[in-house]
Scaffold this motif. Structure first.
Motif, PDB file in Angstrom:
ATOM      1  N   LEU A  72      29.557  36.446  69.471  1.00  0.00           N
ATOM      2  CA  LEU A  72      27.695  36.592  69.409  1.00  0.00           C
ATOM      3  C   LEU A  72      27.057  35.973  70.596  1.00  0.00           C
ATOM      4  CD1 LEU A  72      25.366  38.356  68.070  1.00  0.00           C
ATOM      5  CD2 LEU A  72      25.499  36.885  66.478  1.00  0.00           C
ATOM      6  N   ARG A  73      27.956  34.064  69.870  1.00  0.00           N
ATOM      7  CA  ARG A  73      26.882  32.917  70.662  1.00  0.00           C
ATOM      8  C   ARG A  73      27.303  33.519  72.033  1.00  0.00           C
ATOM      9  NH1 ARG A  73      28.490  29.686  66.335  1.00  0.00           N
ATOM     10  NH2 ARG A  73      30.277  29.049  67.368  1.00  0.00           N
ATOM     11  N   MET A  74      28.549  33.739  72.135  1.00  0.00           N
ATOM     12  CA  MET A  74      28.949  34.368  73.743  1.00  0.00           C
ATOM     13  C   MET A  74      28.277  35.433  73.971  1.00  0.00           C
ATOM     14  SD  MET A  74      33.603  33.336  73.891  1.00  0.00           S
ATOM     15  CE  MET A  74      33.450  34.683  74.711  1.00  0.00           C
ATOM     16  N   LEU A  75      28.432  36.394  73.416  1.00  0.00           N
ATOM     17  CA  LEU A  75      27.109  37.772  74.180  1.00  0.00           C
ATOM     18  C   LEU A  75      26.078  37.089  74.518  1.00  0.00           C
ATOM     19  CD1 LEU A  75      29.492  40.195  71.850  1.00  0.00           C
ATOM     20  CD2 LEU A  75      29.701  40.001  74.502  1.00  0.00           C
ATOM     21  N   ALA A  76      25.340  36.239  73.453  1.00  0.00           N
ATOM     22  CA  ALA A  76      24.323  36.211  74.203  1.00  0.00           C
ATOM     23  C   ALA A  76      23.947  35.599  74.988  1.00  0.00           C
ATOM     24  CB  ALA A  76      23.621  35.069  72.788  1.00  0.00           C
ATOM     25  N   LYS A  77      24.633  34.688  75.398  1.00  0.00           N
ATOM     26  CA  LYS A  77      24.701  34.232  76.682  1.00  0.00           C
ATOM     27  C   LYS A  77      24.987  34.569  77.774  1.00  0.00           C
ATOM     28  CE  LYS A  77      26.239  29.210  75.591  1.00  0.00           C
ATOM     29  NZ  LYS A  77      27.343  28.554  74.873  1.00  0.00           N
ATOM     30  N   SER A  78      26.025  35.618  77.325  1.00  0.00           N
ATOM     31  CA  SER A  78      26.273  36.678  78.541  1.00  0.00           C
ATOM     32  C   SER A  78      25.171  37.030  79.358  1.00  0.00           C
ATOM     33  CB  SER A  78      27.158  36.993  78.320  1.00  0.00           C
ATOM     34  OG  SER A  78      27.271  38.378  78.919  1.00  0.00           O
ATOM     35  N   LYS A  79      24.547  37.881  77.948  1.00  0.00           N
ATOM     36  CA  LYS A  79      23.349  38.724  77.940  1.00  0.00           C
ATOM     37  C   LYS A  79      21.952  37.655  78.729  1.00  0.00           C
ATOM     38  CE  LYS A  79      19.757  40.898  75.062  1.00  0.00           C
ATOM     39  NZ  LYS A  79      18.992  40.548  73.936  1.00  0.00           N
ATOM     40  N   GLU A  80      21.367  36.969  78.380  1.00  0.00           N
ATOM     41  CA  GLU A  80      20.641  36.400  78.529  1.00  0.00           C
ATOM     42  C   GLU A  80      21.293  35.870  80.740  1.00  0.00           C
ATOM     43  OE1 GLU A  80      18.947  31.061  79.034  1.00  0.00           O
ATOM     44  OE2 GLU A  80      20.125  32.394  77.108  1.00  0.00           O
ATOM     45  N   LYS A  81      22.550  36.034  80.274  1.00  0.00           N
ATOM     46  CA  LYS A  81      22.906  36.160  81.970  1.00  0.00           C
ATOM     47  C   LYS A  81      22.811  37.397  83.064  1.00  0.00           C
ATOM     48  CE  LYS A  81      26.312  34.410  85.016  1.00  0.00           C
ATOM     49  NZ  LYS A  81      28.333  34.318  84.928  1.00  0.00           N
ATOM     50  N   SER A  82      22.860  38.234  82.726  1.00  0.00           N
ATOM     51  CA  SER A  82      22.564  39.678  82.583  1.00  0.00           C
ATOM     52  C   SER A  82      20.777  39.113  83.251  1.00  0.00           C
ATOM     53  CB  SER A  82      23.594  40.213  82.144  1.00  0.00           C
ATOM     54  OG  SER A  82      24.703  40.577  82.265  1.00  0.00           O
TER      55      SER A  82
END
Length: 110
Positions: A72-82
């Protein structure tokens, strides 16, 4: 096949021990109830439940929660980057549209 057996199916069988207590009374007023209780206990005693299934998921629950939290943390970071990339692209798009509009106006005047 009873509702009680269905509700207790995870707890019955395997290494577990099951005990049934039957209350009987020697008075003639309760003789029917005592007789039915003893018949029921006899039927229950003949039931072969089999072995209990292990719930492996519950043993690994803590590990699963940790892994999913990390994911979930990794997905949140990826979302922020996107989202940052999208914002940058929208800004570039606006700049290009403004240049095209300015260029079109300049050509129209000439």
């Amino acid at each position: 096949d009873s509702k009680l057996t269905y509700l207790l199916q995870d707890s019955l069988g395997g290494n577990s021990r099951t005990m049934m207590v039957v209350a009987v009374c020697p008075t003639s007023i309760t003789s029917d109830e005592t007789s039915h209780a003893l018949q029921f206990a006899t039927r229950v005693r003949r039931i072969n439940i089999g072995s209990a299934k292990r719930n492996v998921m519950s043993k690994n629950l803590e590990q699963t929660v940790k892994e999913m939290s990390q994911q979930l943390r990794m997905l949140a970071k990826s979302k922020e980057k996107s989202e940052q990339q999208l914002k940058s692209l929208k800004k570039d798009h606006s700049r290009i549209q403004e240049r095209l509009r300015t260029s079109s106006e300049s050509r129209a005047k000439a």
